[in-house]
Design a protein around this motif. Structure first.
Motif, PDB file in Angstrom:
ATOM      1  N   GLU A  29       5.007  -3.313  -6.381  1.00  0.00           N
ATOM      2  CA  GLU A  29       3.718  -2.925  -6.957  1.00  0.00           C
ATOM      3  C   GLU A  29       2.632  -2.735  -5.910  1.00  0.00           C
ATOM      4  O   GLU A  29       1.718  -1.950  -6.107  1.00  0.00           O
ATOM      5  CB  GLU A  29       3.283  -3.946  -8.006  1.00  0.00           C
ATOM      6  CG  GLU A  29       4.147  -3.872  -9.255  1.00  0.00           C
ATOM      7  CD  GLU A  29       3.689  -4.811 -10.345  1.00  0.00           C
ATOM      8  OE1 GLU A  29       2.846  -5.692 -10.102  1.00  0.00           O
ATOM      9  OE2 GLU A  29       4.189  -4.646 -11.471  1.00  0.00           O
ATOM     10  N   SER A  30       2.740  -3.435  -4.788  1.00  0.00           N
ATOM     11  CA  SER A  30       1.707  -3.327  -3.754  1.00  0.00           C
ATOM     12  C   SER A  30       1.930  -2.132  -2.834  1.00  0.00           C
ATOM     13  O   SER A  30       1.042  -1.789  -2.058  1.00  0.00           O
ATOM     14  CB  SER A  30       1.676  -4.602  -2.906  1.00  0.00           C
ATOM     15  OG  SER A  30       2.840  -4.674  -2.088  1.00  0.00           O
ATOM     16  N   GLY A  31       3.113  -1.531  -2.909  1.00  0.00           N
ATOM     17  CA  GLY A  31       3.424  -0.423  -2.022  1.00  0.00           C
ATOM     18  C   GLY A  31       3.896  -0.868  -0.649  1.00  0.00           C
ATOM     19  O   GLY A  31       3.984  -0.065   0.275  1.00  0.00           O
ATOM     20  N   ASP A  34       6.752   1.139   0.928  1.00  0.00           N
ATOM     21  CA  ASP A  34       6.376   2.406   1.558  1.00  0.00           C
ATOM     22  C   ASP A  34       5.740   2.170   2.938  1.00  0.00           C
ATOM     23  O   ASP A  34       6.007   2.904   3.889  1.00  0.00           O
ATOM     24  CB  ASP A  34       5.397   3.181   0.680  1.00  0.00           C
ATOM     25  CG  ASP A  34       6.038   3.652  -0.616  1.00  0.00           C
ATOM     26  OD1 ASP A  34       7.268   3.912  -0.624  1.00  0.00           O
ATOM     27  OD2 ASP A  34       5.315   3.756  -1.622  1.00  0.00           O
ATOM     28  N   ARG A  35       4.913   1.144   3.035  1.00  0.00           N
ATOM     29  CA  ARG A  35       4.280   0.833   4.325  1.00  0.00           C
ATOM     30  C   ARG A  35       5.316   0.370   5.339  1.00  0.00           C
ATOM     31  O   ARG A  35       5.223   0.699   6.534  1.00  0.00           O
ATOM     32  CB  ARG A  35       3.180  -0.215   4.145  1.00  0.00           C
ATOM     33  CG  ARG A  35       2.009   0.314   3.335  1.00  0.00           C
ATOM     34  CD  ARG A  35       0.796  -0.578   3.391  1.00  0.00           C
ATOM     35  NE  ARG A  35       1.030  -1.974   3.094  1.00  0.00           N
ATOM     36  CZ  ARG A  35       1.072  -2.517   1.879  1.00  0.00           C
ATOM     37  NH1 ARG A  35       0.898  -1.757   0.818  1.00  0.00           N
ATOM     38  NH2 ARG A  35       1.267  -3.795   1.721  1.00  0.00           N
TER      39      ARG A  35
END
Length: 50
Positions: A29-31, A34-35
């Motif tokens: 949910e925080s991404g 992807d980071r």
């Protein structure tokens, strides 16, 4: 003081896999997945320039 370890492809893949297994997790949910992938990409590019 904590040791800083650069994000590598293996770690980024583990993080992404965990986010895929549980899309409701804080990681997904925080991404962060992807980071982590972006950081691994940057570090791969850095390693190729050496």
């Amino acid at each position: 003081m904590a040791k800083e370890t650069p994000m590598d492809r293996e770690a980024a893949d583990r993080i992404s896999a965990a986010a895929d297994r549980n899309p409701a997790s804080p990681t997904a949910e925080s991404g962060f997945d992807d980071r982590a992938q972006a950081a691994a990409d940057r570090n791969d590019d850095y390693d190729e320039d050496d």
